[in-house]
Scaffold this active site. Structure first.
Site, PDB file in Angstrom:
ATOM      1  N   HIS A  65       2.813   4.859   1.082  1.00 20.09           N
ATOM      2  CA  HIS A  65       1.618   4.834   1.913  1.00 20.09           C
ATOM      3  C   HIS A  65       0.995   3.451   1.891  1.00 20.09           C
ATOM      4  O   HIS A  65       1.233   2.660   0.981  1.00 20.09           O
ATOM      5  CB  HIS A  65       0.595   5.873   1.432  1.00 20.09           C
ATOM      6  CG  HIS A  65       0.155   5.672   0.013  1.00 20.09           C
ATOM      7  ND1 HIS A  65       0.913   6.079  -1.057  1.00 20.09           N
ATOM      8  CD2 HIS A  65      -0.951   5.101  -0.519  1.00 20.09           C
ATOM      9  CE1 HIS A  65       0.294   5.787  -2.185  1.00 20.09           C
ATOM     10  NE2 HIS A  65      -0.843   5.180  -1.886  1.00 20.09           N
ATOM     11  N   CYS A 242      -6.858   4.182  -7.229  1.00 17.47           N
ATOM     12  CA  CYS A 242      -5.575   3.495  -7.075  1.00 17.47           C
ATOM     13  C   CYS A 242      -5.762   2.373  -6.063  1.00 17.47           C
ATOM     14  O   CYS A 242      -6.785   2.330  -5.367  1.00 17.47           O
ATOM     15  CB  CYS A 242      -4.473   4.450  -6.635  1.00 17.47           C
ATOM     16  SG  CYS A 242      -4.689   5.137  -4.981  1.00 17.47           S
TER      17      CYS A 242
END
Length: 731
Positions: A65, A242
């Site tokens: 992603h 993240c």
């Protein structure tokens, strides 16, 4: 979710054998639907994200992603690999591949949906249903939440009843935690009827949870192992984050919550994701027995959790080892292991790898101080230079503008700018020392660092004194934080005890023990610089030019730049120091200007993307921003970097030979009027640019195959993507 994934974005027989090929196959579907505008550019962004941390998860899941400017709207591609593809998961290859493409400016609503999908992936019924889906339309419907997994659908009514019963039990026990059905895909408050399982339901639940500053997992009296009504379960607050803030952040939160439910532990998670975050209620933090940080980017406002038992790990550990982490923080609480002041991870530690050696950390500590100091150098230096340009070279002898200032006289304005610049320069050494200590010990290091830096100025220890004061201050604070203290004193440690004791120790060391030797060393270095003439000065200019062009804004470049700015970071710098500053800035302008010229005279040797970057490199180079050459160096380092170093060394040597001087630490061609011998200075830059351009053109022309031919060859796709990925990471 209906506009994010359709059957056209699903491949139930993904034949790719590598993660790069899998990403390409799914990305090509996005391109065909107009969701992605530039396939290679998007894949480079995916590869850059993958380089930060593998995206494989336990349970056979891969979630490549990224955010990308090449994505027109939030899009999700899904592939099922019969053979499995290695995405770096500890338990082996992934058979369920989700490619998440988010625009660079994706809105919160879409990011919330993507985060809900991430939570869904922790639900085994959801992943099992995807593995058994017989056609692309069914799989897409499952992901959209329009078709529920059979097992979940059958138990939906029981889950709702169980949630209501648990809520009643919690209310009776006085608990503030929210209970949720065990099989629900995301956080659903017990007082809300359970929606149909799927990401859409998870979105609703996440929105509700965010309003209460996190996601709570409560243990009922029975789940806690039959604890009495007077006992409360162990409470944990956690923060997950993240680099992209789309997937791992929310998966770690879901995993921690699930593990907390199973262990009878209350877990409240603050997800610091791309869609923003809501801070945990201070009362929830105060009532917590322990803290878990599962993150790969710095935790924002980390000081809120000071004084509590803390486990600090990467985000993937929060996904894969949630139960272990809860057990670890519980053990620390039982042993009374709590941080005495600030949270344990320093800015350097949380921005890097925990296995980094001392040398790497030392460099980062020093660069932390330098990065905060440079804006003061730039502002002060330019103001002083402008003061001299307007008021003449006697402006440093002008009286204070508080006593004498005439609005209509240029000399008064020159004196004003000069005196403001001098005040700005007065902060250089304290800021350097303060933020070196900050890099080592976080906010508690600021006070002793600034105090030590100010003392370095007082005793004429200068730049070297600031370096030492910062390191000493950080070390003293770290030593104090390791001392075990009573719980009652933890609240005053960061604001009273640590600043008081550390400042006293640093002040004593700087005044009495190490100050005089450092001042002597500083004077020796200044005398050496002032004595540089002839060949020695030319060789120094060449060396500084090589360093400026070696890594284009990296550590070596910063060492040369810091060396130069340290020399002019005084009210009256020596002539030699100003010559060094001129040589450093001239050499730093060479690489981007040379790449811009090369793309103009031999455009066929460069890709279309590089030619576009070349246009921007004109401005970046003229502004003394060496980083403008990074895209070219990352794509072809063996040809570009050596060529740039040769040109930079020549420019540095010529600048020293011509005796060019510079008082301003930045500005490029925009401060040429403030440069001594400006005509020869520009000749030195032009010579270096021409030499670098010629070398790059010759070396690239020696290749057997031009970049366009390589890009046109379908077999060259992975190589091109890998090259572009390096470009993205370096930039």
């Amino acid at each position: 979710m209906s506009d994010m994934i359709t059957a056209d974005l699903v491949d139930l027989d993904l034949s790719a054998d590598t993660k790069e090929a899998a990403a390409r196959a799914l990305a090509e579907r996005m391109v065909s639907l107009g969701r992605v505008t530039d396939l290679e550019g998007f894949l480079a962004d995916v590869a850059a994200r993958e380089a930060q941390m593998p995206t494989g998860l336990d349970g056979g899941i891969g979630i490549p992603h990224c955010r990308s400017t090449h994505v027109t709207e939030p899009t999700l591609g899904f592939g099922r690999s019969p053979a499995g593809i290695d995405f770096g998961a500890p338990d082996g290859p992934a058979d369920l591949i989700f490619l998440i493409a988010a625009p660079a400016g994706a809105d919160d609503a879409h990011l919330t949906i993507l985060s809900s999908l991430a939570r869904q992936l922790m639900n085994t019924e959801f992943t099992d249903a995807l593995r058994s889906a017989e056609d692309a339309r069914t799989a897409a419907a499952l992901i959209r939440g329009e078709e529920a997994p059979a097992a979940t659908a059958e138990g939906a009514g029981e889950d709702t009843a169980a949630a209501s019963e648990a809520a009643s039990a919690d209310a009776a026990a006085g608990s503030t935690a929210q209970s949720r059905a065990a099989a629900a895909p995301a956080a659903v408050p017990a007082t809300t009827p359970a929606p149909a399982p799927g990401p859409a339901a998870a979105e609703t639940a996440d929105a509700t949870a965010s309003a209460t500053a996190g996601t709570a997992t409560g243990a009922t009296e029975g789940a806690a192992g039959g604890s009495g009504a007077g006992e409360r379960p162990f409470r944990v607050v956690a923060v997950t984050s993240c680099p992209t803030g789309i997937a791992h952040t929310y998966m770690a939160a879901e995993s921690l919550e699930n593990a907390g439910r199973e262990a009878g532990v209350e877990v409240v998670v603050e997800t610091q994701g791309s869609a923003g975050f809501t801070r945990l209620d201070p009362a929830v933090i105060a009532a917590a027995d322990g803290v878990i940080f599962a993150h790969d980017v710095p935790v924002r406002d980390k000081d809120r959790f000071a004084g509590k038992p803390t486990v600090d790990v990467g985000v993937k550990a929060g996904i894969n080892r949630a139960a272990e982490l809860i057990g670890e923080v519980r053990g620390k609480a039982e042993r009374g292991e709590a941080t005495s002041g600030a949270a344990p991870a320093t800015p350097v530690e949380r921005a890097g790898d925990s296995t980094e050696g001392y040398g790497t950390k030392l460099r980062k500590w020093l660069m932390s101080g330098v990065s905060y100091m440079v804006p003061f150098v730039a502002a002060g230096g330019l103001l002083i230079a402008l003061g001299f340009a307007i008021g003449g070279y006697t402006v440093n002898k002008a009286p204070s503008v508080m006593d004498h200032f005439l609005w209509t006289q240029a000399d008064s304005w020159g004196a004003l700018l000069y005196q403001i610049g001098v005040v700005s320069f007065g902060f250089l050494v304290p800021v350097l020392a303060g933020y070196i200590a900050y890099g080592m010990a976080d906010r508690p290091g600021l006070v002793p660092g600034f105090v030590g830096g100010a003392i370095a100025l007082t005793i004429n220890a200068g730049f070297l004194g600031g370096l030492v004061a910062g390191l000493v201050a950080g070390g003293v604070v770290l030593a104090i934080q390791r001392v075990r203290i009573p719980t009652a004193m933890r609240g005053i440690m960061p604001v009273v005890v640590i600043p008081l004791i550390s400042s006293a120790i640093v002040g004593f060391l700087m005044f009495v023990v190490i100050g005089k030797p450092i001042a002597t060393a500083q004077k020796g270095m200044t005398d050496w610089l002032n004595g540089l003439t002839g060949t020695n000065a030319i060789l120094l200019g060449a060396l500084l030019g090589l360093m400026m062009c070696f890594d284009l804004g990296g550590p070596v470049n910063k060492v040369a730049y810091t060396f130069a700015t340290a020399g002019i970071a005084v009210a009256s710098p020596s002539d030699s120091a100003m010559k060094i500053m001129a040589a450093v800035m001239a050499a730093g302008m060479v690489p981007p200007l040379a790449m811009a010229l090369a793309t103009t005279v031999r455009g066929r040797l460069f890709t279309q993307t590089e030619r576009e970057n070349g246009k921007a490199a004109w401005v970046l180079g003229a502004s003394f921003i060496s980083e403008g050459a990074i895209p070219f160096a990352a794509a072809d380092p063996l040809r570009v970097i050596p060529s740039a170093m040769v040109g930079g060394a020549l420019t540095g040597a010529l600048s020293m030979t011509f005796g060019a001087t510079l008082r301003a630490p930045h500005g490029g061609i925009f401060v040429v009027p403030l440069i001594g011998h400006p005509f020869f200075y520009l000749i030195a830059i032009a010579a270096g640019v021409c030499v670098t351009t010629a070398l790059v053109v010759v070396l690239k022309g020696m290749r057997k195959q031009a970049p366009e031919a390589t890009a046109a060859d379908p077999a060259a796709g992975p190589a091109t993507a890998a090259r572009d990925a390096k470009h993205t990471v370096a930039a």
